[in-house]
Design a protein around this motif. Sequence first.
Motif, PDB file in Angstrom:
ATOM      1  N   LEU A  28      -6.275  -9.983  -6.498  1.00 41.03           N
ATOM      2  CA  LEU A  28      -7.038  -9.963  -4.604  1.00 41.03           C
ATOM      3  C   LEU A  28      -5.587  -9.408  -3.468  1.00 41.03           C
ATOM      4  N   GLN A  29      -6.850  -8.293  -2.651  1.00 42.89           N
ATOM      5  CA  GLN A  29      -6.087  -7.009  -2.304  1.00 42.89           C
ATOM      6  C   GLN A  29      -6.287  -6.949  -0.753  1.00 42.89           C
ATOM      7  N   PRO A  30      -5.867  -7.877   0.316  1.00 39.25           N
ATOM      8  CA  PRO A  30      -5.238  -7.564   1.511  1.00 39.25           C
ATOM      9  C   PRO A  30      -5.497  -6.293   1.565  1.00 39.25           C
ATOM     10  N   LYS A  31      -6.272  -5.537   2.874  1.00 40.01           N
ATOM     11  CA  LYS A  31      -6.433  -4.009   3.196  1.00 40.01           C
ATOM     12  C   LYS A  31      -6.261  -3.787   4.840  1.00 40.01           C
ATOM     13  N   ALA A 176      -0.858  -0.470  -4.702  1.00 43.90           N
ATOM     14  CA  ALA A 176      -1.119  -0.113  -3.381  1.00 43.90           C
ATOM     15  C   ALA A 176      -2.124   0.113  -3.805  1.00 43.90           C
ATOM     16  N   VAL A 177      -3.225   0.447  -3.346  1.00 43.86           N
ATOM     17  CA  VAL A 177      -4.301   0.973  -3.341  1.00 43.86           C
ATOM     18  C   VAL A 177      -5.119   1.675  -2.314  1.00 43.86           C
ATOM     19  N   PHE A 178      -4.668   3.330  -2.595  1.00 47.68           N
ATOM     20  CA  PHE A 178      -5.864   3.287  -1.323  1.00 47.68           C
ATOM     21  C   PHE A 178      -7.103   4.384  -1.276  1.00 47.68           C
ATOM     22  N   ASP A 179      -7.930   3.468  -0.697  1.00 44.21           N
ATOM     23  CA  ASP A 179      -9.517   3.834  -0.830  1.00 44.21           C
ATOM     24  C   ASP A 179     -10.186   4.612  -0.066  1.00 44.21           C
ATOM     25  N   THR A 205      -9.034   2.999   3.301  1.00 46.14           N
ATOM     26  CA  THR A 205      -8.410   1.835   3.478  1.00 46.14           C
ATOM     27  C   THR A 205      -6.778   1.957   2.590  1.00 46.14           C
ATOM     28  N   VAL A 206      -6.106   0.701   2.635  1.00 42.77           N
ATOM     29  CA  VAL A 206      -4.957   0.958   2.128  1.00 42.77           C
ATOM     30  C   VAL A 206      -4.299  -0.437   1.981  1.00 42.77           C
ATOM     31  N   GLY A 207      -4.898  -1.127   0.506  1.00 40.82           N
ATOM     32  CA  GLY A 207      -4.622  -2.157  -0.047  1.00 40.82           C
ATOM     33  C   GLY A 207      -3.410  -2.762  -0.328  1.00 40.82           C
ATOM     34  N   TYR A 208      -3.011  -3.997  -0.771  1.00 46.01           N
ATOM     35  CA  TYR A 208      -2.072  -3.937  -2.032  1.00 46.01           C
ATOM     36  C   TYR A 208      -2.310  -5.859  -3.059  1.00 46.01           C
TER      37      TYR A 208
END
Length: 212
Positions: A28-31, A176-179, A205-208
Amino acid sequence: MKKMMMMLVMATVALTASAQNEVGQLTLQPKIGANLANLTDTKQSDQKGELKAGLVVGVEAEYGISEKFSVAAGLLYSMQGCNFGEYKVSAGGETLSGWDKNERNFSYLNIPIVANLYFAKGWAIKAGIQPGFLLSAKYKLDGVGAQESFNEDIKDACKTFDFSIPLGISYEYEKAVFDLRYNLGVTKVNKDGDNSSKNSVIQFTVGYKFAL
């Protein structure tokens, strides 16, 4: 030359081998991030629509099907629309009429469904579909001179359903995810008339990621 070719092959194999996604894992990735939105095929007073900045925030779930392939679905609140920029009519050094700001402000609840292909360590390319539902639509005009200012609700004139094709690339580092995506609008924004405007959105977006 042979040594260089061998080194290139080995580097490619190593890079591909490291491009792994955990099989069977659900994350699960809040972003949160920003949109640069516009409307295509739009003209007003010989002006084309300009990019408009807006917020995007939500959550995305991802499931690993293989080491290099996963599918993800999200729920995003997205601020979109476009700006038309300033327009003023002047005479004798005096502004007679016009506007300082002329913009369309839309908000959507978007549901991106994308396939992810992991091609290198942490890197993935993605493509999919994105149905969206219109939450609000406003026409805002900040007038100058004789031109009046107003903020009009135009939701009834807009389609409540939107469909886009998201295409993008992402990089993951320490969860950390940079999209970065481009959402190409397919459906018209307006219900009636000859206006063929569609949404066009650059989204970062940036997510975790959290494992479930």
